[in-house]
Design a protein around this motif. Structure first.
Motif, short mmCIF file in Angstrom:
data_model
loop_
_atom_site.label_atom_id
_atom_site.label_comp_id
_atom_site.label_asym_id
_atom_site.label_seq_id
_atom_site.Cartn_x
_atom_site.Cartn_y
_atom_site.Cartn_z
N GLY A 5 -8.89 9.52 7.11
CA GLY A 5 -8.87 9.93 5.70
C GLY A 5 -7.69 10.81 5.35
O GLY A 5 -7.28 10.89 4.19
N HIS A 6 -7.11 11.48 6.36
CA HIS A 6 -5.97 12.38 6.11
C HIS A 6 -4.66 11.61 5.94
O HIS A 6 -3.68 12.16 5.45
CB HIS A 6 -5.82 13.35 7.29
N ALA A 7 -4.64 10.35 6.37
CA ALA A 7 -3.41 9.55 6.35
C ALA A 7 -3.24 8.87 5.00
O ALA A 7 -4.17 8.80 4.18
CB ALA A 7 -3.44 8.52 7.47
N ASP A 8 -2.03 8.33 4.76
CA ASP A 8 -1.82 7.58 3.52
C ASP A 8 -2.47 6.20 3.65
O ASP A 8 -2.93 5.81 4.73
CB ASP A 8 -0.32 7.44 3.21
N VAL A 9 -2.52 5.46 2.54
CA VAL A 9 -3.25 4.19 2.53
C VAL A 9 -2.64 3.17 3.50
O VAL A 9 -3.37 2.43 4.17
CB VAL A 9 -3.30 3.60 1.10
N ALA A 10 -1.31 3.14 3.61
CA ALA A 10 -0.67 2.21 4.53
C ALA A 10 -1.12 2.44 5.96
O ALA A 10 -1.46 1.51 6.70
CB ALA A 10 0.85 2.34 4.43
N ALA A 46 0.83 -1.20 0.00
CA ALA A 46 0.00 0.00 0.00
C ALA A 46 0.87 1.25 0.00
O ALA A 46 0.54 2.25 -0.66
CB ALA A 46 -0.93 -0.01 1.21
N ALA A 47 1.98 1.22 0.74
CA ALA A 47 2.88 2.37 0.78
C ALA A 47 3.48 2.66 -0.59
O ALA A 47 3.83 3.80 -0.89
CB ALA A 47 3.99 2.13 1.81
N LYS A 48 3.60 1.61 -1.43
CA LYS A 48 4.15 1.78 -2.78
C LYS A 48 3.04 2.06 -3.80
O LYS A 48 3.30 2.12 -5.00
CB LYS A 48 4.92 0.52 -3.21
N GLY A 49 1.81 2.21 -3.33
CA GLY A 49 0.70 2.54 -4.22
C GLY A 49 0.15 1.37 -5.00
O GLY A 49 -0.55 1.56 -6.00
N LEU A 50 0.40 0.14 -4.52
CA LEU A 50 -0.04 -1.05 -5.25
C LEU A 50 -1.31 -1.67 -4.68
O LEU A 50 -1.96 -2.46 -5.36
CB LEU A 50 1.09 -2.10 -5.23
N VAL A 51 -1.66 -1.37 -3.45
CA VAL A 51 -2.85 -1.94 -2.81
C VAL A 51 -3.75 -0.81 -2.34
O VAL A 51 -3.28 0.14 -1.71
CB VAL A 51 -2.45 -2.84 -1.61
N THR A 52 -5.03 -0.92 -2.65
CA THR A 52 -5.99 0.08 -2.22
C THR A 52 -6.51 -0.24 -0.82
O THR A 52 -6.30 -1.35 -0.30
CB THR A 52 -7.18 0.13 -3.19
N LEU A 53 -7.20 0.72 -0.21
CA LEU A 53 -7.75 0.50 1.13
C LEU A 53 -8.76 -0.66 1.16
O LEU A 53 -8.65 -1.52 2.05
CB LEU A 53 -8.39 1.78 1.65
N PRO A 54 -9.73 -0.74 0.23
CA PRO A 54 -10.67 -1.88 0.27
C PRO A 54 -9.96 -3.23 0.14
O PRO A 54 -10.32 -4.19 0.84
CB PRO A 54 -11.59 -1.63 -0.93
N ALA A 55 -8.94 -3.31 -0.72
CA ALA A 55 -8.21 -4.56 -0.87
C ALA A 55 -7.43 -4.87 0.39
O ALA A 55 -7.38 -6.02 0.84
CB ALA A 55 -7.26 -4.47 -2.07
N GLY A 56 -6.81 -3.86 0.98
CA GLY A 56 -6.05 -4.06 2.21
C GLY A 56 -6.92 -4.54 3.35
O GLY A 56 -6.53 -5.43 4.12
N ILE A 57 -8.13 -4.00 3.47
CA ILE A 57 -9.05 -4.42 4.52
C ILE A 57 -9.49 -5.87 4.29
O ILE A 57 -9.56 -6.67 5.23
CB ILE A 57 -10.27 -3.48 4.58
#
Length: 326
Positions: free
Chosen positions: A273-278, A203-214
């Motif tokens: 929401g203010h934080a990055d996806v990771a 996620a930190a590299k922009g490869l995984v979205t929040l829904p996928a991570g959850i």
């Protein structure tokens, strides 16, 4: 497979192997440092459900492994040193304590790993006391943990150029598919921390979205039940009931999480929401486990009665009466 793909695979595999080694050795070193104190804490500070939850949280944070704490609780229940009911609170607390790891993983500390690894290595080599060597090993493995995640992140960075990989990772946004991938990966590598660590780095590299991570996080929660269930084999019904409670707690929580994944994702965005996806995924892990504990804590007495009715404790055989002979 091209040479660049081989390089990515080798670097990622190296990071994963180092991570699994660091996790196992860190938990072992911390357990050696804590020694009998962990068992005494589990015995003394679990007299009520809230106290057991708090103790499970603190001990899991210190040992950095919910599986180790739950397996310790199962062993104590089997030995009769911890009442079955008290172990249920420890299980709930362990699920809160394990979220500390995901919060740490969301920090990009890999480049500073030597700050912990070098002093740990010096202690490990030059300390003459067993406690000093155990402290050095724990410190070294703590740094190695973040260095291995750094390697995984570096390996993942070029994957942005592979459309096939991006398309597959986007498919993980499907809740069932993402949870299945998380559960399978956790079963294979026997570490939910490793699964979450990799997802957070992707996620930190922009490869995984929040829904996928959850979704993957939910699956990892289920996959981590395997080692605790294995620990109940041959330990009696009380220990088996503790393992079954852990499985039931995770299964019900995950089912509710999958059914309510859209509003839950909206809640995570509202809170972080203010934080990055990771960081959002790390916060989602905390929110999910806290919600599960708040849901189950009032139901512990009911769960105890249901499990006792389903698997009643085996009656001890009556001692044989001696027969006097004339």
């Amino acid at each position: 497979m091209t040479s660049s793909a081989w390089s990515i695979a080798l670097l990622a595999s190296t990071g994963l192997v180092l991570f699994l080694y660091a996790v196992s050795r860190l938990a072992l070193s911390l357990r050696h440092l804590a020694g009998e104190r962990v068992k005494s804490w589990l015995d003394r500070f679990t007299k009520s459900v809230p106290a057991a939850i708090l103790t499970g949280t603190v001990v899991t944070t210190l040992l950095d492994s919910s599986s180790v704490v739950i397996i310790l609780a199962i062993a104590l229940v089997s030995a009769g040193a911890l009442p079955f009911r008290n172990s249920l609170g420890v299980v709930l607390g362990a699920n809160i304590g394990t979220t500390i790891s995901s919060q740490l993983f969301a920090f990009d500390l890999g480049q500073y790993a030597v700050v912990a690894m070098l002093p740990g290595l010096l202690l490990l080599f030059f300390s003459k006391k067993r406690a000093g060597r155990a402290s050095g090993r724990a410190l070294f493995c703590f740094g190695l943990l973040f260095f291995s995640l750094f390697l995984i992140g570096e390996a993942a960075a070029p994957l942005k150029d592979y459309q096939g990989v991006q398309a597959w990772l986007l498919k993980l946004e499907n809740p069932v598919r993402g949870a299945g991938a998380g559960a399978l990966l956790t079963l294979l590598i026997q570490s939910s921390s490793a699964t979450l660590g990799m997802v957070i780095k992707l996620a930190a590299k922009g490869l995984v979205t929040l829904p996928a991570g959850i979704a993957v996080m939910l699956g990892a929660e289920l996959g981590t039940c395997s080692d605790t269930l294995l620990a109940t084999i041959g330990r009696g019904r009380a220990a088996l009931k503790t393992g079954l409670f852990h499985l039931g707690f995770n299964a019900i929580s995950i089912t509710l999480g999958l059914l309510l994944i859209q509003p839950f994702t909206a809640l995570v965005l509202l809170v972080a929401g203010h934080a990055d996806v990771a960081r959002q995924i790390a916060h989602a892990h905390v929110l999910f486990n806290l919600a599960g504990v708040l849901l189950f804590a009032p139901l512990v007495p009911l769960c105890q009665r249901l499990l006792d009715a389903w698997l009643p404790d085996q009656a001890q055989p009556a001692p044989a009466l001696a027969v006097k002979t004339a």
